[in-house]
Structures are given as C-alpha cells and as structure tokens.
Scaffold this active site. Structure first.
Site, PDB file in Angstrom:
ATOM      1  CG  ASP A 406      -2.317  -7.893 -13.365  1.00 55.23           C
ATOM      2  OD1 ASP A 406      -3.216  -7.463 -12.630  1.00 55.23           O
ATOM      3  OD2 ASP A 406      -2.519  -8.660 -14.315  1.00 55.23           O
ATOM      4  CD  GLU A 409      -5.442  -7.298  -6.984  1.00 53.37           C
ATOM      5  OE1 GLU A 409      -5.491  -6.358  -7.789  1.00 53.37           O
ATOM      6  OE2 GLU A 409      -4.866  -8.378  -7.240  1.00 53.37           O
ATOM      7  CG  ASP A 484      -8.951  -8.796 -14.937  1.00 53.11           C
ATOM      8  OD1 ASP A 484      -8.182  -8.026 -15.538  1.00 53.11           O
ATOM      9  OD2 ASP A 484      -8.553  -9.776 -14.281  1.00 53.11           O
TER      10      ASP A 484
END
Length: 799
Positions: A406, A409, A484
């Site tokens: 997670d 990015e 999300d």
C-alpha cells in the site's frame, strides 16, 4: 554583469525531410536533416514499435514494462519506396513513412484501408524548466472511432471526448471522473469501421491522453520528458489487440487457488482476540472465506516487518491456528521505513545506502504512518534483493501467505502533491534519473521486490501479492485493487467499470473494496456489491472501519443469507474462474470482457458500461440502484440461459430482467459447459470426489474447457496439469459432448455429474465412448447423469 534576458520560446518543433535510411534485420532507421531519427521495429506482422530521438542518437533502450519472454517474429517483411514515402509491408500491415516530415500512415494489408494515421505526427517542445523535451504525438481520429483501456480510470468505459493524465496518485475517497488516481497504464485500444488497433505509449514520465477532447477529430498523447516511444498493435479484433499488448507486457503465473476465494479485510483487525472473533464467526455462520488481512496496526509502531508485542505477542502460533482453520494470513507492507536507529531494517538500509536521495545529497525524508521515514530505491537491483530478503521471517518462519503493498505511489503526507519532490534521484537499473521519470514505476518495482521475496520464502508454494500503484507490466508480479473508494451506489458502478477497464489494459487480477472503503454502506448496497464482487477475479471486502463494521453479518439476517448465497456461488465456480485465469496466464485473454470486447461488430456494445462477460460464458450485470426489483440490460447477440430460471432468450436487444435483492441478472451462454465444485468453507476443506458439469444445450456447436492442477506449487510447469477441451454439438434430437485432454495431472475425482439444461428432447438412449449404456448405470434422472471422468465421447439421443 548579468543581463536580465529571457530564453527565446521556440514552441513546437517538427522533423524535417528524411535524408538517410538504413535497415538492420527487423529494425529500420529514418534520419532527418534536423537530427531526428525514427527507429521503426517490426516485432510481429501486427506489432510495430515507433521510437524517436531529436538529438541524433538514442539513449540506452530500457523499459520496466516489457516482458523479456514476449513473442517476436514475422512471416513477411518488404521495404519499398517511391517519390513521397517509404513503404513497409508485413502480412498484416502496410506502413507508410513520408519523406517530407516523417509522418506515418498504417493500413490493413488485406484491403488497403487506413487503420491509423498521423495528424501532426511526432513533434516536441524543448523544456527549459525540466530539461529534455516534452514529446508529443497526434493522430487523426477516424469517423465513429471509439477508445477504451487506460487502466482503472473512474470514467465511462468509452473514453471518447475525454482527456486524462497518468501520474500515480494517492486518491482517498476519489469520485467519478477523478483523474489521476493510483495507476499509470498508458495503453489504449481504438475501434472504427469494424477494425481495432491499440497504442502503448511506453513512457514512465507524467503522460497525457486526449481522445478528441480539445479537437474533435484528433487524438493525441504526450509526456513531460523521455522519448516518444510507442507500440502499435493491430487486430482487427479487439481481443487480438489486448492479447498482443498483454503478451508484450506479460501475465502473472498462476495464483494459488485460495487466492481466488473470498477475502476479508479491515483497517484494522486487532488485537489477536478480534482476529479470532472474526474468523470464528465466518466458520460459525458457514460463510466461506480463505484469507484474513492485517493492516498497519499489527506492526510495532507501524514499523514494517515487525509485530506488535501487545496486540500479537505470538504471531507464529496465531498464524498456524488460523491456517489450521483454513485462513491464510495476509499482511500489509508499506514503503516508508521509520527513521529509528533502534530499528534494524532502518539501520541496515542506512548502512548500505539503500534509501532514495535528493539531488543535493540528503535522504528523501517524508511523513507517513510511522512518522518521519526514508524510502528504499526499488529501482536498484541490490535494494530489491535486500527487500526480498526481509520477508524471510514473515513468510518462512511465521507462515504469512500473502503481502499487500500500500502507499506505494509513493504516497507522502503533509507535502504538496502528496509524493516525492521532483529532484529525488533514482538508479532506474543503471539509468540514473529524477523522480519525474521513476514516479510511475516506483510502486511496480516495490511489488516486484515483494513478489520475489514471497516466491523465495514460500517455495514450493506460489506467492500472492497485492499492490495499489502500478505501471504497465506490473501484472507480471501482483494482483491489484482500485484503492480507497466510497460506500455509495455511484462507486458500485465505478468499480464495475474499473475492473473491466483494467482487464482491457492487461491487468485482469483485480477487484474493488467490496462495500466501499470510506463511509458505511447499508445492507442493500453491501449485498449488491457482493453480487458484483464475486465475479471479479480478486474478491475482497475492505473498509476503513471508521464508520462501522462491514463483515457479511454486520447487517441483518436477510443480508447475511444473501451474502452467503453469493459467496457460495463464487466457491462453486472456482474451477471456472481458475480456468479463466489459466486462459489469461497462458493465452493472454482477459478474465473479464466488456461487451465491446466480446462482440465489437455489434455497435450497441460500444457504449455499454454495466454488462460484462466473466470468463468466456457468463454474462453478468449488477444492480446499481437502491430499491430495485430488476433492471433493463443489453443481452449480447446469440442465445443465453437465465442462470436462475434456465429460461432461454435470444440476444441482440435490451430487455427487462427481474432481480429481487437475493438475485441479480446472470446468464450463461448457450452451449457452455460450466465446471463446479461443491461448496467449501475454504479451498482444500473438502476432497473433491466428483466434479459437476452444468451443460447448457445449444442447437449448434460450442467449445468449453477446464484447466486443473494441484491448485498450488509449480508442478504444472513440468506438464503435471490437465486441460480438458469440451466440444458440444446439438441438433434437436441428439446431443454430443466430446472431450480432448492434455497434460499429466490426474484429478482427484473419478466421475462427472452432468446436469443438462434446456434439452429439447426426451432421452431414450445414451452412448459413452460409442458403447450403449443402461440409463440406470449412469444414474440418469431429470436430465442428470454420472459418467467416468475418462470418457471422450458422450451421446444422448431421442431414439
């Protein structure tokens, strides 16, 4: 004295006249008088690569996206020229390179019609601020042209009239039309006049795509740095375009079968007593589940590769106890490593100089969940090797079965842009660069390192990895989810489109946070989302936990029963889903197919968003609105059976389908043979002593198949698998099913239970391998029979 003058703005620059041409086997070079060179590579008869430089020479050719095992080679290549152009001909394509300005046109070699042609073509703008070039390409849009793909953009399935940006971005509670979000997949497929082609712009800088938004007859793409480097794929079938792109960028190895089961996740399940409470409830209520997830709270102060002594004092014991009850434990790992000299992972990374640095030398420091952190440079091979080695304790010693990457990015809190500054430097596997170039591949390289760690320490079992951020080719290492999302009806519809779009973009192993991550669904929304989610390759409920519980039993008894019903359908369909994954892995065929991919010749499919094909033969359409008793949907051409009623309907039209809360529009293609398991609470709970085959009669022919192996491990790579191809043929008073088998694997069951739906005649005789059998010997009743799994020819006749 320094004069206060400005650099001259030069605007767009263009290639000049071609002055030189040369050929090196399958690579052609066209040079212009102003130092532009086009390198045109013929990879296959239907795949061309266009690579440009504006400075007279090319940098090292390197890409993270390309699978080194991609197929290459052509049947025919001929190069001619005339006064105006060079003419490159393969068995599928004709490519014209114009001598005056380097523009190109690509035509179908069979009929000579235009497939794709440059408008302005390649041009560029010098970037004085960033250095290098802003590279640009514009193509003439054909009449009626439509566009698809580009990863998980939360937009209409058809991209025409829209503009997009590819820059992996932490996008909490994103909405419809939010752009960019978590992934950067610069590949699209176009369709016009019954012909489909695709373009993959392999540039990891921030890229942009305009599909007839600024100018209604022009499609363009550009990047803020790097090369103009793109691949052209021709079908003419859209599925051929997608499979060619997927072949180029790769597919994953087969996952363990349990990874296709139902998974439960929340931010966060802790302490251990809470985890056990959740898993025990699944077994008590007999709701199948294969995996339980631990979010960041399982760690000691959010330090990766640690366990909270307070919440999980004996993780090895707990993980084993969960495994004994059929639950595989999956844990989260983020890229941020807490700055703490008492923390051995940080200390080792610091000593070995493995963390990313700013341009002037200091380490890149950013705040994430543990506080201030440094971040590994996953673009260095030795850092990926180190990172892979860190999984030894988690996987080999404690017994964790999966890892969830997670915040990769990479996401950074409390800074503009929520990511690394542009001046952060990366090795890029020996091609040093700034974060402008490495940003979009950072999460991919983290997932790659994680994958290799799990593969090493979980051997001989298969690894299971999930990532939030991705670039083209990331599907070789990991599954993914859409980030999300929000518990709204709109997001249910978005999740459906995103999964279809990812499959169109080579990334099939994907799913959404069922029920929504942010906010709280009501029972109806959660039930409708489960109905969609069980037909996505990755099936996981996940929520933030800030707004309440989101387990299958968190609502009322009616909802619990509906959720159980659909998860049980998922487990019955596991052999069908596993076969679909094999087709993705082996043949590059997407596991989900938008209707336009399924039947591009029917123009009614070009703008359909809700309906999709799961595998090759299940038609799925979720209910997207509250208080619905059904919906209108488009049935593709052909004949389809209602899954619930077994009613046969003809497609090519829109129709109303009844669907109370405990149902959904679900159809099976006529002629399909769907393999099914008995319901299990988890993969491996039961010995499969008989495989059910649901056969849907067709007056005509249809092919189906089932792939089987040990459901884990690597024996399948040595030929120990079984691929059974079924050929069904019906003609009104006779039904014939033939089986052709390949592979050495022996399935554990001995018989097939065959349920035949829609049979238009009363069976009077049955032949198995050309021998008549007594109906009692095959337990024939109500069009159901039992036969040996070794049969090769089954005939049912009316006389």
């Amino acid at each position: 004295m320094i004069l206060n003058t400005e650099l001259e703005y030069k605007g767009d620059l263009f290639p000049a006249t071609i002055t030189d041409y040369k050929k090196d086997v399958d690579v052609l070079y066209f040079s212009t008088s102003n130092n532009v060179i086009l390198q045109l590579t013929v990879l296959r008869d239907s795949v061309l690569r266009f690579r440009y430089t504006t400075v007279g020479k090319f940098d090292k050719d390197f890409s993270y996206a390309i699978d080194q095992n991609a197929s290459r080679g052509y049947n025919h290549l001929e190069i001619d020229d005339d006064k105006e152009k060079y003419i490159i001909t393969t068995s599928k394509l004709i490519c014209h390179i114009y001598k005056s300005d380097l523009r190109n046109s690509i035509l179908d070699a069979k009929d000579g019609k235009i497939i794709c042609q440059d408008e302005l073509g390649f041009h560029w703008e010098e970037s004085y601020e960033l250095g290098g070039d802003i590279v640009k390409m514009s193509k003439a849009a054909q009449n009626g042209e439509s566009y698809y793909g580009l990863g998980d953009k939360p937009e209409h399935i058809n991209l025409k009239g829209r503009r997009f940006e590819n820059w992996a971005t932490d996008s909490y509670a994103y909405g419809k039309n939010t752009d960019p979000i978590y992934k950067a997949i610069p590949f699209y497929t176009a369709l016009h006049n019954g012909k489909s082609y695709g373009i993959f712009f392999d540039n990891s800088f921030r890229t942009y795509f305009d599909f007839c938004s600024e100018r209604r007859n022009v499609t363009s793409f550009w990047a803020s740095g790097g090369e103009m480097n793109y691949y052209f794929f021709y079908g003419p079938k859209m599925q051929d375009v997608v499979t060619s792109y997927t072949d180029l960028t790769g597919t994953p190895e087969l996952p363990p079968l349990w990874a296709l089961g139902y998974h439960q996740c929340k931010w966060s399940y802790y302490p251990e007593s809470n985890v056990k409470e959740i898993t025990n409830k699944f077994r008590e209520l007999k709701i199948p589940c294969d995996a339980i997830y631990l979010d960041i709270d399982y760690m000691e102060g959010f330090r990766c590769f640690t366990w909270s002594k307070e919440y999980f004092p004996e993780p090895k014991r707990m993980v084993k106890e969960l495994a004994d009850d059929g639950f595989k434990t999956v844990v989260i790992i983020d890229p941020g490593i807490k700055i703490d000299m008492e923390y051995d992972v940080f200390r080792e990374g610091l000593e070995k100089d493995y963390f990313c640095k700013r341009a002037d030398g200091p380490y890149m420091k950013g705040k994430v969940w543990p506080g201030e952190c440094y971040f590994p440079d996953f673009t260095r091979p030795e850092v990926r090797e180190w990172w892979a080695g860190l999984f030894k304790e988690l996987i080999e010693e404690i017994g964790v079965k999966g890892v969830w990457n997670d915040m990769n990015e990479p996401a950074v809190m409390d800074v503009p842009g929520k990511t690394f500054p542009s001046d952060v430097r990366h090795d890029y596997d020996g091609n040093p660069c700034s974060h402008q170039k490495a940003h979009n591949i950072y999460g991919m390289q983290m997932a790659r390192a994680t994958y290799h760690g799990l593969k090493r320490f979980n051997y001989p079992k298969r690894p299971f990895v999930i990532t939030r951020s991705a670039y083209s080719g990331t599907q070789r290492y990991t599954s993914t989810w859409m980030g999300d999302n929000v518990a709204t009806w709109e997001h249910l519809q978005i999740a459906n489109i995103q999964a279809q779009r990812l499959a169109l973009s080579g990334f099939s192993f994907a799913g959404s946070d069922i029920g929504g991550f942010a906010e709280q669904p009501n029972g109806e929304l959660y039930a409708r989302w489960i109905q969609l989610g069980v037909f996505h390759p990755f099936c996981r409920t996940h929520s933030s936990g800030d707004h309440g519980d989101q387990e299958p039993w968190a609502f009322d008894e009616e909802i619990t029963d509906i959720v159980r019903k659909f998860i049980e359908i998922r487990y019955e369909l596991l052999p069908y889903l596993y076969t679909s994954f094999y087709q993705y892995h082996h043949d590059n065929v997407p596991m989900l197919k938008s209707l336009v991919l399924f039947d591009q010749e029917d123009t009614q499919t070009h703008y359909r968003t809700d309906e999709f094909i799961c595998g090759n033969q299940l038609l799925v359409c979720p209910i997207n609105e509250p208080n619905s008793k059904g919906r209108r949907m488009y049935i593709p051409r052909g004949e389809w059976y209602n899954y619930w009623t077994k009613e046969l309907i003809s497609g090519g039209k829109e129709t109303w389908v009844d669907a109370d809360l405990d149902s959904m529009p679900l159809f099976v293609k006529a002629g399909a043979i769907i393999p099914k398991y008995p319901v299990q609470q988890y993969v491996g709970e039961k010995d499969i002593d008989q495989l059910t085959l649901d056969v849907y009669y067709k007056n005509g022919k249809e092919d189906s198949e089932i792939y089987e192996d040990a459901n884990d491990g690597y024996d399948y790579t040595k030929g120990r698998y079984s691929l059974k191809k079924f050929n069904l043929a019906g003609n009104g008073d006779k039904l014939i099913i033939r089986i052709h088998k390949r592979g050495k694997f022996l399935a554990p069951y001995d018989t097939f239970k065959i349920n035949i739906h829609g049979l238009p005649f009363k069976v009077k005789s049955i032949k198995v391998d050309n021998e008549y059998v007594d109906l009692k010997d095959v337990q024939f009743k109500n069009n159901t029979l039992v036969v040996t799994k070794e049969f090769t020819n089954l005939q049912l006749k009316a006389d």
